[in-house]
Write a protein that holds these residues in place. Structure first.
Motif, mmCIF file in Angstrom:
data_model
loop_
_atom_site.group_PDB
_atom_site.id
_atom_site.type_symbol
_atom_site.label_atom_id
_atom_site.label_comp_id
_atom_site.label_asym_id
_atom_site.label_seq_id
_atom_site.Cartn_x
_atom_site.Cartn_y
_atom_site.Cartn_z
ATOM 1 N N ASP A 72 -0.313 -1.089 1.751
ATOM 2 C CA ASP A 72 1.011 -0.447 2.564
ATOM 3 C C ASP A 72 -0.220 -1.565 3.518
ATOM 4 O O ASP A 72 1.074 -1.599 4.726
ATOM 5 C CB ASP A 72 0.369 0.612 3.396
ATOM 6 N N ARG A 75 1.535 -4.942 3.883
ATOM 7 C CA ARG A 75 2.790 -5.418 4.473
ATOM 8 C C ARG A 75 3.357 -4.887 5.842
ATOM 9 O O ARG A 75 4.271 -5.536 6.651
ATOM 10 C CB ARG A 75 3.812 -4.178 3.508
ATOM 11 N N ARG A 98 6.101 6.160 -5.417
ATOM 12 C CA ARG A 98 5.402 6.490 -3.865
ATOM 13 C C ARG A 98 6.074 4.523 -3.389
ATOM 14 O O ARG A 98 6.721 5.053 -2.256
ATOM 15 C CB ARG A 98 3.973 6.045 -4.033
ATOM 16 N N PHE A 99 5.789 3.807 -4.224
ATOM 17 C CA PHE A 99 6.332 2.484 -3.541
ATOM 18 C C PHE A 99 7.152 2.025 -4.371
ATOM 19 O O PHE A 99 7.091 0.395 -5.363
ATOM 20 C CB PHE A 99 5.486 1.095 -3.830
#
Length: 264
Positions: A72, A75, A98-99
């Motif tokens: 995260d 990103r 989750r991703f």
């Protein structure tokens, strides 16, 4: 059962039971305190990686993704593509949920593997992972494998304890000396560029004198016995630590290091 199998099972069980910042962090201090601690980690990580040449064309490898915290962060820092990896099946399965737009692979970075192509990443990160590799030869193999995956001139971001005192060993963690780690990095093909504190008071004081290690460790565990007091202690220390990590050149606990892959 071999020691490496014990190590993997330990993390499979721990992350299956607690897939949160406390599961990947200082578990004894509870989730509320760890949430504040990871706010400091995020600030330091973003500050440092934003000084690198990261853009929407950059391809990043995160080794030991855990809950995806640093995926995260990459990103948020503007990386175009992040590939995550973890030793455990339990983490990889949850990370993919989750991703859904991120590729995750289950790999043991200390073993030879062909899942990822050589020199295919502009940067790699390995955060709060290396000191959990308790065998020195496997540690060195892990660094060589990461170096193989990073392009020459690319960056390697890691966190370690970098002791100025003799190494410290527990069942699932070895804190090694700064000199040994730097030598290992150079031997793998990395040039150290800088090292900064990632935390100061919000973690085990592994590089402090023994008395202070015991006193502060006991104080942290005492104030985090309940979730409300853990939250309050975390909120208070967060304000202190986020200032200390900017002002201090070394820390008695976890530090972040930026390296550059050598070669042509």
């Amino acid at each position: 059962m071999r020691n490496e199998d014990d190590h993997q099972r330990f993390w499979e069980d721990r992350l299956a039971e607690d897939w949160t910042v406390s599961g990947v962090g200082y578990q004894a201090l509870g989730r509320p305190f760890n949430a504040w601690m990871y706010r400091v980690r995020r600030e330091v990580f973003l500050r440092e990686v934003r000084s690198l040449s990261i853009s929407d064309t950059s391809r990043i490898l995160d080794v030991g993704s855990g809950t995806g915290f640093y995926v995260d962060c990459w990103r948020e820092a503007g990386a175009g593509e992040v590939v995550g990896s973890d030793l455990t099946e339990s983490a990889v399965g949850r990370l993919r949920g989750r991703f859904p737009d991120v590729t995750f692979v289950q790999v043991d970075i200390t073993r030879a593997q062909d899942e990822l192509p050589e020199a295919s990443f502009d940067a790699a990160s390995c955060m709060d992972v290396l000191f959990h590799i308790t065998d020195d030869e496997r540690y060195l193999a892990g660094l060589r494998n990461i170096a193989r995956l990073v392009k020459p001139g690319g960056s390697f971001v890691l966190s370690e304890n970098f002791l100025n005192r003799p190494r410290d060993r527990t069942a699932h963690q070895v804190s090694r000396t700064k000199e040994w780690i730097v030598s290992a990095l150079e031997g793998a093909g990395f040039r150290v560029e800088r090292r900064v504190p990632m935390l100061v008071l919000m973690n085990a004081q592994v590089d402090a004198p023994r008395v202070w290690r015991k006193v502060w460790g006991g104080a942290l565990r005492a104030v985090t016995l309940t979730q409300p007091t853990g939250w309050l202690a975390g909120a208070a220390l967060y304000q202190v630590d986020r200032q200390l990590v900017r002002r201090m050149s070394e820390s008695p606990t976890t530090e972040l290091m930026i390296c550059r892959r050598t070669g042509s």
